[in-house]
Design a protein around this motif. Sequence first.
Motif, mmCIF file in Angstrom:
data_model
loop_
_atom_site.group_PDB
_atom_site.id
_atom_site.type_symbol
_atom_site.label_atom_id
_atom_site.label_comp_id
_atom_site.label_asym_id
_atom_site.label_seq_id
_atom_site.Cartn_x
_atom_site.Cartn_y
_atom_site.Cartn_z
ATOM 1 N N ASP A 127 -1.089 7.793 -1.276
ATOM 2 C CA ASP A 127 0.229 7.236 -0.819
ATOM 3 C C ASP A 127 0.401 8.799 -0.640
ATOM 4 N N TRP A 128 0.546 10.102 0.410
ATOM 5 C CA TRP A 128 0.755 10.865 0.325
ATOM 6 C C TRP A 128 2.296 11.727 0.849
ATOM 7 N N ASN A 129 2.216 10.620 1.951
ATOM 8 C CA ASN A 129 4.116 10.981 2.295
ATOM 9 C C ASN A 129 4.987 10.130 1.545
ATOM 10 N N GLY A 130 4.861 9.255 0.212
ATOM 11 C CA GLY A 130 5.540 9.099 -0.523
ATOM 12 C C GLY A 130 6.468 7.550 0.166
ATOM 13 N N ASP A 131 6.008 6.950 1.200
ATOM 14 C CA ASP A 131 6.206 5.953 2.162
ATOM 15 C C ASP A 131 6.031 4.064 1.407
ATOM 16 N N GLY A 132 4.980 4.458 0.522
ATOM 17 C CA GLY A 132 4.845 2.817 0.005
ATOM 18 C C GLY A 132 3.046 2.113 1.099
ATOM 19 N N LYS A 133 2.983 3.622 1.515
ATOM 20 C CA LYS A 133 1.539 3.282 2.411
ATOM 21 C C LYS A 133 0.753 3.885 2.042
ATOM 22 N N ALA A 134 -0.440 3.193 1.980
ATOM 23 C CA ALA A 134 -1.801 4.017 1.405
ATOM 24 C C ALA A 134 -1.983 5.285 2.786
ATOM 25 N N ASP A 135 -1.838 6.545 2.876
ATOM 26 C CA ASP A 135 -2.471 7.597 3.897
ATOM 27 C C ASP A 135 -3.838 7.215 3.830
ATOM 28 N N TYR A 136 -4.715 7.663 2.645
ATOM 29 C CA TYR A 136 -5.867 7.557 2.696
ATOM 30 C C TYR A 136 -6.344 6.478 1.660
ATOM 31 N N PRO A 137 -6.974 5.738 1.783
ATOM 32 C CA PRO A 137 -7.221 4.528 0.622
ATOM 33 C C PRO A 137 -8.762 4.791 0.242
ATOM 34 N N LEU A 138 -9.084 4.111 -0.689
ATOM 35 C CA LEU A 138 -9.752 4.115 -1.713
ATOM 36 C C LEU A 138 -11.403 3.701 0.023
ATOM 37 N N PRO A 139 -12.448 4.382 0.361
ATOM 38 C CA PRO A 139 -13.149 3.634 1.186
ATOM 39 C C PRO A 139 -13.717 2.760 0.580
ATOM 40 N N PRO A 140 -14.474 1.887 1.071
ATOM 41 C CA PRO A 140 -14.869 0.415 0.668
ATOM 42 C C PRO A 140 -16.965 1.053 0.060
ATOM 43 N N ARG A 141 -17.255 2.156 0.796
ATOM 44 C CA ARG A 141 -18.762 2.296 0.241
ATOM 45 C C ARG A 141 -18.736 4.018 0.503
ATOM 46 N N THR A 143 -18.807 7.798 1.788
ATOM 47 C CA THR A 143 -19.195 8.946 2.513
ATOM 48 C C THR A 143 -18.570 9.761 2.120
ATOM 49 N N THR A 144 -19.117 11.192 2.866
ATOM 50 C CA THR A 144 -18.396 12.217 2.025
ATOM 51 C C THR A 144 -17.390 12.786 3.807
ATOM 52 N N THR A 145 -17.070 12.199 4.432
ATOM 53 C CA THR A 145 -16.594 11.903 5.616
ATOM 54 C C THR A 145 -14.492 12.324 4.263
ATOM 55 N N ILE A 146 -13.889 13.182 4.235
ATOM 56 C CA ILE A 146 -12.591 13.244 3.917
ATOM 57 C C ILE A 146 -11.075 13.700 4.314
ATOM 58 N N PRO A 147 -10.534 13.355 4.918
ATOM 59 C CA PRO A 147 -9.359 13.966 5.926
ATOM 60 C C PRO A 147 -8.791 15.019 5.695
ATOM 61 N N THR A 148 -9.005 16.347 6.422
ATOM 62 C CA THR A 148 -8.190 18.024 6.270
ATOM 63 C C THR A 148 -7.454 17.330 5.281
ATOM 64 N N GLU A 149 -6.068 16.851 5.306
ATOM 65 C CA GLU A 149 -5.387 16.924 4.725
ATOM 66 C C GLU A 149 -5.099 16.457 3.196
ATOM 67 N N GLU A 151 -7.386 17.909 0.979
ATOM 68 C CA GLU A 151 -7.000 19.391 -0.231
ATOM 69 C C GLU A 151 -5.911 20.141 0.103
ATOM 70 N N VAL A 152 -4.924 19.753 1.130
ATOM 71 C CA VAL A 152 -3.129 20.509 1.302
ATOM 72 C C VAL A 152 -2.747 19.604 0.385
ATOM 73 N N HIS A 153 -2.852 17.849 0.373
ATOM 74 C CA HIS A 153 -1.972 17.244 -0.515
ATOM 75 C C HIS A 153 -3.027 17.327 -1.710
ATOM 76 N N ALA A 154 -3.848 17.464 -2.442
ATOM 77 C CA ALA A 154 -4.185 16.958 -3.810
ATOM 78 C C ALA A 154 -4.046 18.736 -4.532
ATOM 79 N N ALA A 155 -3.212 19.920 -3.492
ATOM 80 C CA ALA A 155 -3.674 21.359 -4.568
ATOM 81 C C ALA A 155 -1.725 21.088 -4.845
ATOM 82 N N LYS A 156 -1.313 19.986 -4.711
ATOM 83 C CA LYS A 156 0.550 20.070 -5.685
ATOM 84 C C LYS A 156 -0.425 19.518 -7.226
ATOM 85 N N TYR A 157 -1.437 19.474 -7.240
ATOM 86 C CA TYR A 157 -1.778 17.895 -8.698
ATOM 87 C C TYR A 157 -2.943 18.578 -9.496
ATOM 88 N N LYS A 158 -2.999 20.378 -9.657
ATOM 89 C CA LYS A 158 -4.329 20.999 -10.455
ATOM 90 C C LYS A 158 -4.340 20.257 -11.732
#
Length: 284
Positions: A127-141, A143-149, A151-158
Amino acid sequence: MESNEEEFTGYAIDDEDINAIANESVDFDFETMLMRGDVPAKYDPRTIPWRVENQGRVGRCAGMAASSVGEMCFNRQSAGKKIIQFNGHCSYIWAQKNSRGLYGRDAGSTIHGNVKAAKQKGFCPIDWNGDGKADYPLPPRYTTTIPTEAEVHAAKYKIGYSAFLETFDAVLNFLRSGQGAVMVGGSWGRWKPDAQGVANKFRAGGGGHAWMICGWDCSKDKYGEDLLIAVNSHGERSWKKGFCFLTRRFVKEFSEHKHTVIAGMSDLSDPEPRKINWEAELVW
């Protein structure tokens, strides 16, 4: 409880680079940061609203373990007031890119790959927007496809640094000094905890698995000995509702196995004392 052999795992033990983990880790005696009387005899993450992850039918156990370590690290950074759930699939895919021949197939990932990804990419909040909703939930299978956003949000938590840990006391001192949490990778399939959730004897088996160690119980009031507390990524149906207590004997036998890797990770840039109100952190 299902047997270990029936669970999806995903630690690529044959592709691990143990030397790289050791070389890229700090060399520090964490016992020197322990202050007598400050650290409680027991730190049990089951007393906080800790989510036991479920990797599903995807070989992302190491990614789940790494992201869980990240959650504990940044919970510690917030003085125990906030748990941010990170996406273990992002960690899995980014870690795969750090090992030759793994990316593009559900072949697992290494501890080294995950530690490197945690330092370079960080951890992506679900939940990178902090609104209680999953912006990118765990994929069920897989996949190498990950939203471009992501990496931007992950960079805050290194992660700032990692520590190569080889003994029960090294893990215990890393945890008790408040640095972060520990991810573990090793042989899987022929051991499991007893009815109380205690693992006392290690038996190597086929394949590899990774999980997190984030707590301890040195009170001796329940089991009569020092224990480390581990968390799995197979949901609450595994171990004792997802948790396991590791004895000194187990950790010694496990750590001496050729495929075992134990790495502490911290949000701090370098090892340094961190004042922690342990009692407040365990009360929600």
